[in-house]
Design a protein around this motif. Sequence first.
Motif, short mmCIF file in Angstrom:
data_model
loop_
_atom_site.label_atom_id
_atom_site.label_comp_id
_atom_site.label_asym_id
_atom_site.label_seq_id
_atom_site.Cartn_x
_atom_site.Cartn_y
_atom_site.Cartn_z
N GLY A 107 37.09 53.46 37.70
CA GLY A 107 37.82 52.34 37.91
C GLY A 107 39.19 52.22 36.92
N ALA A 108 40.13 51.63 37.48
CA ALA A 108 41.32 51.23 36.69
C ALA A 108 40.88 50.14 35.84
CB ALA A 108 42.80 50.96 37.60
N LYS A 109 40.08 49.41 36.02
CA LYS A 109 39.74 48.21 35.06
C LYS A 109 39.31 48.90 34.00
CE LYS A 109 37.29 44.00 35.06
NZ LYS A 109 36.16 43.05 35.71
N ASN A 185 52.97 44.32 41.15
CA ASN A 185 52.41 43.69 40.39
C ASN A 185 51.45 42.67 40.85
OD1 ASN A 185 52.74 40.52 38.49
ND2 ASN A 185 52.64 42.62 37.27
N ASN A 186 50.09 42.54 39.99
CA ASN A 186 49.44 41.57 40.08
C ASN A 186 49.22 40.70 39.09
OD1 ASN A 186 46.79 40.03 40.65
ND2 ASN A 186 45.70 41.40 39.76
N PRO A 187 49.68 39.11 39.31
CA PRO A 187 49.53 38.64 40.30
C PRO A 187 50.85 38.35 41.24
CG PRO A 187 49.76 36.87 38.49
CD PRO A 187 49.78 38.50 37.90
N PHE A 213 51.04 52.23 32.38
CA PHE A 213 51.69 51.91 33.57
C PHE A 213 50.54 51.65 34.84
CE2 PHE A 213 53.91 52.41 37.69
CZ PHE A 213 55.03 51.75 37.58
N ASP A 214 50.54 50.58 35.17
CA ASP A 214 49.13 50.35 36.17
C ASP A 214 49.85 50.36 37.45
OD1 ASP A 214 47.00 49.47 37.64
OD2 ASP A 214 46.34 47.85 36.14
N ALA A 215 49.65 51.44 38.25
CA ALA A 215 50.00 51.47 39.81
C ALA A 215 48.85 51.23 40.66
CB ALA A 215 50.78 52.82 39.83
N ALA A 216 47.83 50.51 40.42
CA ALA A 216 46.81 50.32 41.48
C ALA A 216 47.12 49.78 42.84
CB ALA A 216 45.82 49.19 40.69
N TYR A 217 48.48 49.19 42.84
CA TYR A 217 48.98 48.73 44.19
C TYR A 217 50.13 49.72 44.63
CZ TYR A 217 46.00 44.74 42.95
OH TYR A 217 44.78 43.92 42.66
N GLU A 218 50.13 50.88 44.23
CA GLU A 218 51.20 51.77 44.79
C GLU A 218 51.27 51.94 46.29
OE1 GLU A 218 51.30 55.10 45.93
OE2 GLU A 218 49.19 55.01 45.80
N ARG A 244 45.59 54.71 38.33
CA ARG A 244 45.51 54.56 39.75
C ARG A 244 44.31 54.45 40.45
NH1 ARG A 244 49.40 57.37 43.09
NH2 ARG A 244 51.43 57.60 41.97
N SER A 245 44.06 53.76 41.31
CA SER A 245 42.65 53.44 41.80
C SER A 245 42.51 53.71 43.41
CB SER A 245 42.54 51.89 41.58
OG SER A 245 41.37 51.55 42.21
N PHE A 246 41.34 53.83 43.95
CA PHE A 246 40.93 53.83 45.18
C PHE A 246 40.64 52.68 45.84
CE2 PHE A 246 40.82 58.18 43.47
CZ PHE A 246 41.64 59.15 44.33
N SER A 247 40.73 51.79 44.74
CA SER A 247 40.18 50.28 45.45
C SER A 247 40.86 49.80 46.45
CB SER A 247 40.07 49.70 44.10
OG SER A 247 38.93 49.86 43.32
N LYS A 248 42.39 49.69 46.20
CA LYS A 248 43.10 48.85 47.16
C LYS A 248 43.52 49.49 48.46
CE LYS A 248 42.04 45.98 43.96
NZ LYS A 248 42.23 44.64 43.59
N ASN A 249 43.88 51.18 48.12
CA ASN A 249 44.44 51.66 49.20
C ASN A 249 43.26 52.22 50.12
OD1 ASN A 249 43.12 53.78 47.64
ND2 ASN A 249 44.88 55.27 47.70
N THR A 255 32.67 50.97 45.98
CA THR A 255 32.53 52.31 45.97
C THR A 255 32.55 52.88 44.53
OG1 THR A 255 33.01 52.56 48.23
CG2 THR A 255 32.60 54.61 47.08
N ARG A 256 33.74 52.54 43.90
CA ARG A 256 34.24 52.70 42.57
C ARG A 256 34.88 54.22 42.37
NH1 ARG A 256 36.07 49.03 41.38
NH2 ARG A 256 36.03 49.47 39.13
N CYS A 257 35.97 54.20 42.37
CA CYS A 257 36.63 55.58 41.95
C CYS A 257 38.31 55.25 41.83
CB CYS A 257 36.65 56.68 43.05
SG CYS A 257 36.79 58.49 42.49
N1 PLP Z 1 44.53 46.89 37.97
C1 PLP Z 1 45.05 45.81 38.68
C2 PLP Z 1 46.38 45.41 38.42
C3 PLP Z 1 44.06 45.03 39.40
O1 PLP Z 1 44.77 44.04 40.06
C4 PLP Z 1 42.90 45.49 39.73
C5 PLP Z 1 41.75 44.97 40.38
O2 PLP Z 1 42.17 43.93 40.95
C6 PLP Z 1 42.43 46.70 39.00
C7 PLP Z 1 43.30 47.23 37.93
C8 PLP Z 1 41.02 47.05 39.02
O3 PLP Z 1 40.85 48.39 39.75
P1 PLP Z 1 39.51 49.04 39.99
O4 PLP Z 1 38.90 48.44 41.22
O5 PLP Z 1 39.74 50.68 40.11
O6 PLP Z 1 38.76 48.96 38.72
#
Ligand code: PLP
Length: 407
Positions: A107-109, A185-187, A213-218, A244-249, A255-257
């Motif tokens: 997870g990117a978290k 950006n989140n939020p 650089f958090d690109a979780a939403y790229e 990067r994250s596979f969560s949002k794409n 599932t977590r990756c």
């Molecule tokens: N980074 C940002 C900016 C997020 O908003 C989130 C989840 O909402 C995450 C990371 C977490 O990603 P992951 O599910 O890969 O842990």
Amino acid sequence: MLTINENYLKLQASYLFSDIAKRVASFQAKNPQRNVIKLGIGDVTKALPQACVAAFHKAVDEMAKDATFRGYGPEQGYDFLREAIVVNDFQARGVDISADEIFVSDGAKCDTGNIQELFSTDIKIAIPDPVYPVYLDTNVMAGRTGAFADGRYQGVVYLDSTRENNFVPALPSEDVDLIYLCFPNNPTGSTITKEELKKWVDYARGNKALILFDAAYEAFVRDDSLPRSIYEIEGAKEVAVEFRSFSKNAGFTGTRCAYTVVPKECTAYDSRGNRQTIYPLWNRRHCTKFNGVSYPVQRAAAAVYSEEGKREVRQLTDYYMRNADLVRKEIAALGYDTMGGKNSPYVWIDGKGSSWKFFDMLLDQAGVVCTPGAGFGKCGEGYIRISAFNSYENVEGAMKRIQQVLA
Ligand code: PLP
């Protein structure tokens, strides 16, 4: 006597989502017939892509036979996934990242939270406001901040994101060492241009700083002129780590990756001022504290890069973007200032007053749940975040209800 890490006592209880849940529960108790539409949390709602599911099943079948069973894998991730990542996410965009600079994780978290432990506690950190709370809280836990006073932790350089700067913070006026950036950006749903991002890269190069650089939403970026990776900016490999994250794409929130890119050129300094590459430090941390993502999950993640997987991910993200587009247009038509929703699944709305008041009004009068911006930082006060992660029908229904209340 066992003593605790007292930095934990400085942490402000994160009431945001529990407060929301409490208010929703109380509303439901009073209005049992009312169907509440939730556009609050940033969790996806649609099923995994079929390409991922098929790869997942196949990998589970491999685990069921001695001949193909796999035990511990490489901590950094299997080559099949790391190679698919560099070919598709970087080389395809003209960025030269090598497979061994990719660290696959759960997870990117965790990664955005863990990376700070490579650095000393007396560094200056710069964190945007409003912000994904993990960056701030993990630095509080590590003792890099003072007490919480007047809505902020002492010792942190806050990077204000406001309407005036289009929610892209300006460079800090004082020297900082570690900078957190998140785009899209989140939020706030804001994005950054290559020119703006270059200013940050140049700042980091000139100040011996590092950008996280958090690109979780790229995957939601549709405007091709916007950077999908910080490494599209010249010189960034020396001064940036990307998450990067596979969560949002691909809907991997359950599932977590995810993965983190740590280029071998990235450096920080020891107390004698000698340059040290951070790559071996992160590798050491990762191997010591993490035992790899499960084989079936990595196979499922690699399927994101198959032809079918790419098509399905595009369909999934397009689906959410259609929701975001609807929210943005409907809310703007009601005379509210909005940000995001174009290259991001979040729409950030100026509620023209208190965040929580606006939240309560939407819940009580429209039966719609959003997220109060104040929960993401001082600069979020006055705003609410609406997430596009829901069915189109629900988003459409929510917009009709909001229209009746606000028009
Ligand atoms: N980074 C940002 C900016 C997020 O908003 C989130 C989840 O909402 C995450 C990371 C977490 O990603 P992951 O599910 O890969 O842990």
